[in-house]
Design an enzyme around this catalytic site. Structure first.
Site, PDB file in Angstrom:
ATOM      1  N   TYR A  56       0.828  -1.198   0.000  1.00 44.24           N
ATOM      2  CA  TYR A  56       0.000   0.000   0.000  1.00 44.24           C
ATOM      3  C   TYR A  56       0.869   1.257   0.000  1.00 44.24           C
ATOM      4  O   TYR A  56       1.373   1.698   1.041  1.00 44.24           O
ATOM      5  CB  TYR A  56      -0.928   0.014   1.211  1.00 44.24           C
ATOM      6  CG  TYR A  56      -1.842  -1.189   1.325  1.00 44.24           C
ATOM      7  CD1 TYR A  56      -2.193  -1.951   0.212  1.00 44.24           C
ATOM      8  CD2 TYR A  56      -2.356  -1.586   2.562  1.00 44.24           C
ATOM      9  CE1 TYR A  56      -3.029  -3.054   0.321  1.00 44.24           C
ATOM     10  CE2 TYR A  56      -3.198  -2.678   2.680  1.00 44.24           C
ATOM     11  CZ  TYR A  56      -3.522  -3.407   1.555  1.00 44.24           C
ATOM     12  OH  TYR A  56      -4.348  -4.509   1.680  1.00 44.24           O
ATOM     13  N   HIS A 140       0.144 -12.389   1.436  1.00 42.54           N
ATOM     14  CA  HIS A 140      -0.635 -11.412   0.680  1.00 42.54           C
ATOM     15  C   HIS A 140      -0.745 -11.809  -0.797  1.00 42.54           C
ATOM     16  O   HIS A 140       0.244 -11.807  -1.515  1.00 42.54           O
ATOM     17  CB  HIS A 140       0.026 -10.034   0.799  1.00 42.54           C
ATOM     18  CG  HIS A 140      -0.849  -8.897   0.391  1.00 42.54           C
ATOM     19  ND1 HIS A 140      -0.380  -7.617   0.257  1.00 42.54           N
ATOM     20  CD2 HIS A 140      -2.177  -8.841   0.099  1.00 42.54           C
ATOM     21  CE1 HIS A 140      -1.376  -6.816  -0.086  1.00 42.54           C
ATOM     22  NE2 HIS A 140      -2.473  -7.541  -0.197  1.00 42.54           N
TER      23      HIS A 140
END
Length: 338
Positions: A56, A140
């Site tokens: 992010y 992830h």
């Protein structure tokens, strides 16, 4: 805000978790003050679970989240981050908008689910967060790297959990098949599922959620608004980050109409729906302003009558076997300290 323990761990999560992708300038810039105010609003609302990732904003989300939580009692909150993408200096210049983040491309991402990659990723995340431990570590998006993630990355997370560096381990993805395999074949505490158990998509209901419940694993549900389609269904609204196909838009409008007949905003029903399943420990939503946080919390706290769920079933908008949350119970988990 009510809390639930994740799987067999001792890690508690609030029923609403703060997704920090926007702190990494998701789609558009966000200044430091707005980022800090957004986290402060979440804290003031009782949210104590915060989810981030190196991906992010090339680490910006982790840095901003760590700064915003600095000074808060460490045992009072839960931080989740992720492994699988290492940030390597040298992004080739320009910006990172191709990956969805309005930041300078100072680094590039390298997929790495090896044991060494996981250890390096956690170490770098701790430095960016300014913490000595993370509470939850998730593999992830290992979609194209599942074998390495299971044979190497997962084993590294197991060791980190045994050593107390992390409190709970799991995986985060936007598909159910691989998460179901992970739940069956490993000893994860939790999985984070994005977009696949919502009022529009019930894909997790057949295998993942029953498997998790049977094995005592916890599921966190993200993407409950399906990229915004369930927030404001209209032409041009997005579903899975792309313009919603007409059949899905029509279905969302039918959902909205039923909710309106019961005096319930569609957003409130969308936020509450996942809690009907016993495996669901909480819902994760993103926000880029204090106002968005407060609105989400207000929606979650609105009462949703049982008759609304019954009507959605009768209208064919929910499967007949989809459990719905009772209006007499606001959470699937026992109340605990927040």
């Amino acid at each position: 805000m009510r809390t639930t323990v994740l799987g067999g761990s001792r890690v508690r999560v609030t029923e609403l978790a703060f997704g920090a992708a926007a702190l990494g300038n998701l789609y558009a810039p966000l200044n430091d003050r707005a980022a800090a105010d957004t986290v402060a609003a979440a804290w003031d609302a009782g949210i104590r679970t915060f989810d981030t990732a190196p991906h992010y904003g090339l680490g910006l989300s982790e840095r901003r989240l760590g700064a915003a939580l600095r000074g808060r009692p460490r045992d009072a909150y839960t931080v989740s981050t992720k492994v699988g993408r290492l940030l390597v200096p040298g992004g080739g210049g320009g910006d990172d908008l191709a990956n969805g983040f309005a930041v300078a491309a100072t680094h590039h991402r390298v997929w790495d689910f090896s044991a060494d990659g996981v250890l390096r990723s956690i170490e770098a995340s701790l430095e960016r967060l300014g913490l000595d431990r993370v509470d939850v570590a998730l593999l992830h998006d290992p979609d194209e790297h599942l074998d390495q993630a299971l044979t190497q990355g997962y084993r590294a997370l197991e060791r980190l959990r045994a050593e107390g560096v992390v409190g709970a381990i799991g995986a985060g993805m936007n598909q159910t098949r691989a998460l179901t395999r992970i739940v069956r074949d490993t000893d994860v505490d939790t999985v984070l599922l994005a977009g696949r158990y919502t009022l529009l998509d019930h894909g997790a209901l057949d295998e993942l959620l029953p498997e998790a419940a049977a094995r005592g694993r916890s599921v966190i549900i993200g993407g409950v608004l399906n990229s915004g389609l369930l927030a404001d269904p209209r032409p041009g609204a997005r579903y899975d980050y792309a313009p919603a196909p007409r059949p899905l838009l029509d279905r969302a409008l039918r959902l909205k109409a039923v909710c309106e007949r019961h005096g319930v905003p569609l957003r409130a029903a969308a936020l509450r729906f996942p809690f009907g399943h016993e495996a669901v420990a909480g819902v994760l939503t993103g926000a880029r302003s204090a106002e968005e946080v407060r609105d989400t919390v207000d929606m979650l706290r609105l009462p949703v009558p049982d008759a609304l769920w019954t009507d959605l079933r009768a209208s064919g908008l929910l499967p007949s076997h989809a459990p719905f949350p009772s209006s007499t119970s606001r959470s699937t988990g026992p109340e605990g300290p927040s």
